[in-house]
Enzyme design. Structure first.
Site, PDB file in Angstrom:
ATOM      1  N   GLY A 133     127.468 115.683  61.390  1.00 39.70           N
ATOM      2  CA  GLY A 133     127.912 116.771  62.259  1.00 39.70           C
ATOM      3  C   GLY A 133     127.117 118.056  62.093  1.00 39.70           C
ATOM      4  O   GLY A 133     127.505 119.115  62.580  1.00 39.70           O
ATOM      5  N   SER A 153     124.404 112.533  62.485  1.00 41.53           N
ATOM      6  CA  SER A 153     123.658 113.150  63.587  1.00 41.53           C
ATOM      7  C   SER A 153     122.730 112.181  64.322  1.00 41.53           C
ATOM      8  O   SER A 153     121.647 112.570  64.771  1.00 41.53           O
ATOM      9  CB  SER A 153     122.888 114.375  63.091  1.00 41.53           C
ATOM     10  OG  SER A 153     123.791 115.351  62.589  1.00 41.53           O
ATOM     11  N   GLU A 190     134.952 112.104  55.335  1.00 41.27           N
ATOM     12  CA  GLU A 190     136.032 113.055  55.651  1.00 41.27           C
ATOM     13  C   GLU A 190     137.349 112.595  55.030  1.00 41.27           C
ATOM     14  O   GLU A 190     138.166 113.416  54.607  1.00 41.27           O
ATOM     15  CB  GLU A 190     136.139 113.221  57.179  1.00 41.27           C
ATOM     16  CG  GLU A 190     134.954 114.018  57.722  1.00 41.27           C
ATOM     17  CD  GLU A 190     134.538 113.669  59.137  1.00 41.27           C
ATOM     18  OE1 GLU A 190     135.312 113.028  59.870  1.00 41.27           O
ATOM     19  OE2 GLU A 190     133.405 114.049  59.513  1.00 41.27           O
ATOM     20  N   HIS A 206     135.337 106.799  55.026  1.00 41.75           N
ATOM     21  CA  HIS A 206     134.542 107.867  55.640  1.00 41.75           C
ATOM     22  C   HIS A 206     134.596 109.103  54.740  1.00 41.75           C
ATOM     23  O   HIS A 206     135.617 109.395  54.126  1.00 41.75           O
ATOM     24  CB  HIS A 206     135.082 108.193  57.040  1.00 41.75           C
ATOM     25  CG  HIS A 206     134.144 109.071  57.801  1.00 41.75           C
ATOM     26  ND1 HIS A 206     134.083 110.428  57.586  1.00 41.75           N
ATOM     27  CD2 HIS A 206     133.203 108.795  58.740  1.00 41.75           C
ATOM     28  CE1 HIS A 206     133.140 110.942  58.372  1.00 41.75           C
ATOM     29  NE2 HIS A 206     132.597 109.967  59.084  1.00 41.75           N
ATOM     30  N   LYS A 238     136.606 110.126  65.801  1.00 37.35           N
ATOM     31  CA  LYS A 238     137.329 111.037  64.897  1.00 37.35           C
ATOM     32  C   LYS A 238     138.615 111.530  65.575  1.00 37.35           C
ATOM     33  O   LYS A 238     139.191 110.810  66.385  1.00 37.35           O
ATOM     34  CB  LYS A 238     136.426 112.183  64.451  1.00 37.35           C
ATOM     35  CG  LYS A 238     135.103 111.664  63.852  1.00 37.35           C
ATOM     36  CD  LYS A 238     134.294 112.699  63.170  1.00 37.35           C
ATOM     37  CE  LYS A 238     133.016 112.054  62.622  1.00 37.35           C
ATOM     38  NZ  LYS A 238     132.178 112.987  61.879  1.00 37.35           N
ATOM     39  N   ASN A 296     132.414 106.672  66.387  1.00 33.95           N
ATOM     40  CA  ASN A 296     133.536 107.211  65.619  1.00 33.95           C
ATOM     41  C   ASN A 296     134.019 108.460  66.349  1.00 33.95           C
ATOM     42  O   ASN A 296     133.415 109.522  66.239  1.00 33.95           O
ATOM     43  CB  ASN A 296     133.060 107.550  64.197  1.00 33.95           C
ATOM     44  CG  ASN A 296     134.172 108.145  63.355  1.00 33.95           C
ATOM     45  OD1 ASN A 296     135.331 108.168  63.760  1.00 33.95           O
ATOM     46  ND2 ASN A 296     133.814 108.631  62.175  1.00 33.95           N
ATOM     47  N   GLU A 341     126.101 107.176  55.104  1.00 33.82           N
ATOM     48  CA  GLU A 341     126.194 108.455  55.806  1.00 33.82           C
ATOM     49  C   GLU A 341     126.017 109.606  54.817  1.00 33.82           C
ATOM     50  O   GLU A 341     126.979 110.002  54.145  1.00 33.82           O
ATOM     51  CB  GLU A 341     127.567 108.588  56.476  1.00 33.82           C
ATOM     52  CG  GLU A 341     127.858 107.495  57.486  1.00 33.82           C
ATOM     53  CD  GLU A 341     128.904 107.936  58.503  1.00 33.82           C
ATOM     54  OE1 GLU A 341     128.579 107.931  59.689  1.00 33.82           O
ATOM     55  OE2 GLU A 341     130.028 108.304  58.094  1.00 33.82           O
TER      56      GLU A 341
END
Ligand code: PGA
Length: 253
Positions: free
Chosen positions: A175, A215, A99, A97, A11, A9, A169
């Site tokens: 991250g 991660s 985000e 996702h 991003k 991904n 996730e």
């Protein structure tokens, strides 16, 4: 054996020149993918066709979009429809996702619609779920993730759920450099599979690939992927380094 998947991904990272360079490095790196193993690269919309062209002919390697619209087409400035992705022969899309949920207000209900649009265009969804830190600290992550799955996926038919792809996730691990332990991942993945089994039966639940994200890197991929219910990973930061992502691909079961 159900599909084992290493999904990158990217991003909203990389200039076009950098994206080209990374893709060239990926092409130059040798990956040993078996029949049941896939590598998927979710790249920014403007790079989809370029990256797809460069990866053409690579066995079991696909390009994905990171999002699609919940509506079919029309006056939705700035949106990209599943139909458009289909027209470019993009066969995978990430939906839900964290985000997108957090910064763009995507609810479980909106995500259900996006998944419907993807199915209408014969695009495979990689559906993301996962809890924030406060939920994990309150030890209610199982029911939290269960609700995400029920509200976004349980309208699907048995045929649609067969071979579906889910990425678990935990938001506190994305991250942050803080990975869920392989045991924590296994525990949630088994829970996700049991939630699907209760609705669709164990055969279908066993056909679903459940990826771990948060991660993942070369150094921990093998341990995480070795767990029984972990079928690969959805990888952000470490997917921006070709050599690192190659280790992750080669860590698939
Ligand atoms: P990360 O991101 O690997 O950088 O933690 C994972 C993701 O958000 O998909």
């Amino acid at each position: 054996m159900r599909k084992q998947i290493a999904a990158a991904n990217w991003k909203m990272n990389l200039s076009l020149a950098q994206a080209n360079q990374l893709t060239d490095e990926i092409v130059a790196t040798s990956h040993s993918l078996n029949e049941h193993q896939l590598a998927i690269f979710a790249v920014p919309f403007p790079y989809l066709l370029t990256v797809k062209e460069k990866l053409k002919g690579k066995h079991n390697v696909f390009v994905a979009a990171q999002n699609c619209a919940s509506t079919k087409n029309g006056a939705y400035t700035g949106e990209v429809s599943a139909e458009m992705l289909d027209g470019m022969d993009i066969r995978y899309v990430i939906i839900g996702h964290s985000e997108r949920r957090e910064y763009y207000g995507e609810t479980n209900k909106i995500l259900a619609e996006k998944i419907n649009r993807a199915f209408e265009s014969n695009i495979n969804t990689i559906f993301c779920c996962g809890e924030p830190l406060a939920v994990r600290e309150a030890a209610i992550q199982n029911s939290y993730v269960e609700t995400q799955i029920k509200e976004s996926l349980f309208h699907l038919s048995a045929a649609q759920m067969t071979n579906f792809i889910i990425a678990y996730e935990p938001i506190w691990a994305i991250g942050t450099g803080k990975t869920a332990s392989s045991d924590q991942a296994q525990e949630m993945h088994a829970h996700i599979r049991s939630v699907i089994a209760a609705q669709y039966g164990s055969d279908i639940a066993n056909s679903v690939s459940v990826l771990y994200g948060g991660s993942v890197k070369g150094a921990n991929a093998k341990d995480i992927f070795s767990k029984q219910d972990v079928d690969g990973g959805l990888v952000g930061g470490a997917s921006l380094v070709a050599a690192e992502f190659a280790i992750i691909i080669n860590s698939l079961k």
